[in-house]
Design an enzyme around this catalytic site. Structure first.
Site, PDB file in Angstrom:
ATOM      1  N   SER A  20      42.756  45.121  32.703  1.00 56.58           N
ATOM      2  CA  SER A  20      42.576  45.874  34.144  1.00 56.58           C
ATOM      3  C   SER A  20      42.970  44.601  35.117  1.00 56.58           C
ATOM      4  CB  SER A  20      40.935  45.832  34.212  1.00 56.58           C
ATOM      5  OG  SER A  20      40.745  46.292  35.680  1.00 56.58           O
ATOM      6  N   LYS A  44      43.005  49.204  37.450  1.00 57.99           N
ATOM      7  CA  LYS A  44      42.523  48.084  38.268  1.00 57.99           C
ATOM      8  C   LYS A  44      40.954  48.539  38.575  1.00 57.99           C
ATOM      9  CE  LYS A  44      42.050  44.856  41.439  1.00 57.99           C
ATOM     10  NZ  LYS A  44      42.141  43.592  40.802  1.00 57.99           N
ATOM     11  N   THR A  45      40.255  47.680  38.529  1.00 56.70           N
ATOM     12  CA  THR A  45      38.664  47.598  38.821  1.00 56.70           C
ATOM     13  C   THR A  45      38.639  48.631  40.198  1.00 56.70           C
ATOM     14  OG1 THR A  45      38.086  45.964  37.642  1.00 56.70           O
ATOM     15  CG2 THR A  45      36.502  46.772  39.409  1.00 56.70           C
ATOM     16  N   GLY A  71      40.584  39.671  44.802  1.00 53.99           N
ATOM     17  CA  GLY A  71      39.394  39.651  45.571  1.00 53.99           C
ATOM     18  C   GLY A  71      39.076  41.203  45.229  1.00 53.99           C
ATOM     19  N   CYS A 129      30.510  40.738  38.475  1.00 53.04           N
ATOM     20  CA  CYS A 129      29.923  40.843  39.930  1.00 53.04           C
ATOM     21  C   CYS A 129      28.770  39.970  40.245  1.00 53.04           C
ATOM     22  CB  CYS A 129      29.860  42.259  40.290  1.00 53.04           C
ATOM     23  SG  CYS A 129      28.980  43.310  39.214  1.00 53.04           S
ATOM     24  N   ASN A 192      37.053  37.978  30.829  1.00 52.12           N
ATOM     25  CA  ASN A 192      37.664  37.916  32.179  1.00 52.12           C
ATOM     26  C   ASN A 192      38.365  36.521  32.385  1.00 52.12           C
ATOM     27  OD1 ASN A 192      38.179  38.791  34.809  1.00 52.12           O
ATOM     28  ND2 ASN A 192      36.502  40.253  34.573  1.00 52.12           N
ATOM     29  N   THR A 193      38.751  36.200  33.435  1.00 53.90           N
ATOM     30  CA  THR A 193      39.372  35.065  33.935  1.00 53.90           C
ATOM     31  C   THR A 193      38.397  33.918  34.104  1.00 53.90           C
ATOM     32  OG1 THR A 193      39.299  35.690  36.234  1.00 53.90           O
ATOM     33  CG2 THR A 193      41.362  36.164  35.182  1.00 53.90           C
ATOM     34  N   GLY A 243      43.014  37.312  26.830  1.00 54.25           N
ATOM     35  CA  GLY A 243      43.079  36.038  27.294  1.00 54.25           C
ATOM     36  C   GLY A 243      44.299  35.239  26.917  1.00 54.25           C
ATOM     37  N   THR A 266      48.341  38.951  32.227  1.00 57.08           N
ATOM     38  CA  THR A 266      49.406  38.156  32.765  1.00 57.08           C
ATOM     39  C   THR A 266      50.756  38.377  32.044  1.00 57.08           C
ATOM     40  OG1 THR A 266      47.454  36.656  33.373  1.00 57.08           O
ATOM     41  CG2 THR A 266      49.755  35.671  33.278  1.00 57.08           C
TER      42      THR A 266
END
Ligand SMILES: Cc1cc2nc3c(=O)[nH]c(=O)nc-3n(C[C@H](O)[C@H](O)[C@H](O)COP(=O)(O)OP(=O)(O)OC[C@H]3O[C@@H](n4cnc5c(N)ncnc54)[C@H](O)[C@@H]3O)c2cc1C
Ligand SMILES: Cc1cc2nc3c(=O)[nH]c(=O)nc-3n(C[C@H](O)[C@H](O)[C@H](O)COP(=O)(O)O)c2cc1C
Ligand code: FES
Lengths: 304, 276
Positions: A20, A44-45, A71, A129, A192-193, A243, A266
């Site tokens: 995502s 994308k979220t 963001g 979040c 996630n990152t 990852g 990425t």
């Protein structure tokens, strides 16, 4: 040879998915990626209302990594449904939509609306979040109770595949994973990152407009492999590992650690063509090692 | 004016390097043999070039200065690790490129004149724009190219048939007119009484130069058409990551898709980050 992956009610033709936020709304890469080679895409979220995102600069390259602070800029639920779903109608692989709702109610509302959209084959819950409701501080994905509550709220609203996406920034991934599983998640996506920062020493200013951002790319791969391996020992539902995956060998590392499917993020920026070769390369590996079903590989790491 | 390209036309391909010559201090002229992109690229568009080094992950965006049959001409400046590595590439090496990307400059022929302003390496995409008009209406275009000194003026060999339309400027007066591109332009604005004409201005160069031009137009001629090429750091280059945005009156816009060419009146100059 069988390389299909089952996630709840959803069958992916092969284990390769895209992460995502790195594949837009599925159409931006145009002819650069043959979507027929993918097991699934994750968009994308999206959030209940549009978000403008963080102030630039939003990107900074670090050794073998990428720091980003987008963001969560996105068009919001309603525009997503009217503008972004129709072009996906004839998409050749399953479409998983990433959602973030801040609260249980927010997640439930997103689920309710998207459950009615035929082309949405599954939902990925971006749980990175802020944890507003459970006073635990931090992120929802850092609090087993909050994770359980959000997953349960979503589960009530849909029979479609539900994937809980987790953050690596926890001391015990097993507890978080088990909470998601117990609440009815069909799979867990991670990682996630990793929150990170870079500074320009000449100006002594942060490289990113938002000061901190999320680190992705090969630099984080060993961290992700370790988390997948730990989680594999704690849950029975499939894991979608990600990852820093760049090659088939990287993908295999995740699968052997315990991932049933993998996502590339990425590295799509780096070499879209090479990414689409991963499923075929996995088949070649299985042939070489005389395997008939990808499930023989999942979690097959020989620790002793 | 600027134009959107159909996304299906972009490709990822290997390109052989036909030339990678040092043409000035830290300045290089790269020529890639890449027919698929050369045949479809428009003035102002860019390519995303993979630096052949495993440790450098991200592609680097580079404007196509101009295309000639199957060749892509690119001019670049060594500013960091990626461009330094690029400068070590040799004729015969191959690089992975994605392109053509972004929107393009489109000359407005309904104007009486078109003025193209290029500062430093930023003049590169304007060469292609000027060349595209050379056959059509030569007297129509004026291209002002500025550099710090004579040594940094690298475009003369490729200007060719455009030379009548080109004014060279240097900060130190060592070649052509002395002064900044923007100053030369302001002078021309007065002497040629451009305010009274319908003219369109196209610019590419350092943010400072673009900001000075924008401030000038805002004061002198708010209706003037001023198109400029902006840069931001990029990851995907195709509009998928939202990483390369600039602030505009319509919200954040992606340099790689809605740009790199923007109408200066749409940019929120006060919020533009100067970290590029
Ligand atoms: C659409 C577009 C067209 C461009 N065309 C040209 C061109 O024709 N010729 C040319 O020499 N340069 C051009 N650039 C700038 C070029 O992309 C950067 O100079 C290059 O990426 C720097 O890479 P590096 O590894 O050498 O530098 P780094 O080590 O990454 O950084 C060195 C410096 O370059 C800046 N930088 C890094 N990446 C970018 C980027 N993507 N855009 C702008 N600045 C950046 C950094 O902020 C830093 O100050 C263009 C940029 C864009 C966005
Ligand atoms: C530019 C960018 C944007 C991202 N946006 C999102 C997002 O919107 N939602 C999400 O769950 N993850 C997002 N991620 C995280 C990725 O989905 C993925 O978990 C992470 O980057 C690790 O994989 P990678 O190293 O292959 O990129 C984003 C990552 C990047 C690099
Ligand atoms: S670089 Fe990804 S949107 Fe422009």
């Amino acid at each position: 040879m069988n390389v299909q992956v089952t996630i709840g009610s959803l069958i992916l033709p092969n284990p390769l998915t895209v992460a995502s936020g790195t594949f837009g709304y599925g159409v931006e890469y145009g002819g650069l990626i043959n979507a027929g080679t993918l097991g699934a895409i994750v968009t994308k979220t999206i959030t209940p209302v549009p978000r403008t995102g963080n102030r630039p600069s939003r990107l900074w390259e670090t050794p073998s990594g990428l720091l980003n602070s987008i963001g969560l800029e996105n068009v919001g639920l309603e525009r997503f449904i009217t503008e972004k779903i129709p072009p996906l109608e004839s998409y050749p692989c399953p479409v998983i939509v990433s959602i973030m709702g801040e609260t249980e109610e927010g997640f439930a509302r997103l689920t309710e609306r998207l459950d009615g959209c035929g082309r949405v084959d599954g939902l990925e819950l971006n749980l990175s979040c802020p944890n507003i409701a459970y006073h635990g501080g931090g992120l929802i994905a850092q609090d087993p109770e909050a994770v359980g509550a959000v997953v349960a709220a979503v589960r009530k609203k849909t029979k479609k595949a539900v994937i809980a996406k987790l953050t690596p920034e926890v001391s015990d991934i097993s507890a978080i994973g088990r909470a998601a599983e117990a609440a009815g998640a069909d799979a867990i996506a991670l990682i996630n990152t990793i929150k990170a920062m870079a500074i320009d020493v000449e100006t002594r200013r942060p490289r990113l407009g938002n000061v901190t951002g999320g680190l992705s790319g090969p630099a984080i791969r060993p961290v992700a492999v370790r988390l997948v391996w730990e989680l594999f020992q704690a849950v029975r539902i499939p894991i979608i590992g990600m990852g820093g995956i760049a090659t088939c060998e990287d993908a295999l590392e995740f699968i052997i650690a315990g991932a049933s499917a993998i996502a590339v993020g990425t590295y799509i920026f780096v070499d879209p063509q090479a990414v689409t070769a991963i499923p075929d390369d996995i088949c070649d590996y299985m042939k070489k090692h005389r395997m008939k079903d990808i499930r023989e590989l999942v979690g097959s790491v020989q620790v002793q | 004016m600027c134009e959107k390209k159909d996304k299906t036309t972009m490709v990822q391909t290997k390109a052989h390097i036909a030339q990678n010559d040092k043409v000035g201090p830290g300045l290089y002229h790269l020529v890639c043999d890449c027919a698929v992109i050369a045949q479809r690229v428009l003035p102002g568009q860019f390519v995303h070039l993979r630096i052949p080094d495993d440790a450098l992950l991200m592609r680097r965006p580079l404007s196509v200065s101009f295309a000639e049959e199957h060749l892509l001409h690119i001019f670049y400046k060594v500013v960091g690790k990626g461009s330094k590595l690029m400068s070590t590439l040799h004729k015969g090496d191959s690089v992975d490129v994605v392109g053509p990307l972004g929107n393009s400059f489109v000359l407005d022929y309904s104007c009486e004149c078109a003025i193209l302003l290029g500062g430093g390496i930023g003049a590169a995409p304007l060469i292609g724009l000027a060349k595209s008009t050379a056959q059509k209406k030569s007297a129509f275009v004026t291209l002002i190219i500025g550099a710090q000194d004579a040594q940094h003026h690298i475009f003369q060999p490729v200007i060719g048939e455009l030379s009548d339309a080109v004014i060279l400027a240097t900060d130190d007066g060592s070649l052509g007119v002395r002064g900044l591109v923007s100053d030369v332009f302001f002078e021309m604005w007065k002497t040629r009484r451009l305010k009274t004409k319908k003219c369109a201005v196209y610019a590419c160069g350092p943010r400072g130069m673009l900001a000075a031009l924008h401030a000038f137009f805002e004061k002198e001629s708010p209706d003037a058409v001023f198109w400029m090429s902006l840069e931001e750091k990029m990851a995907c280059g195709v509009g998928a990551c939202q990483g390369c945005v600039v602030p505009t009156v319509d919200g954040y816009r992606r340099v790689c898709v809605e740009g790199p060419i923007f109408d200066s009146r749409h940019i929120l100059w006060g919020e533009l980050n100067n970290n590029v």
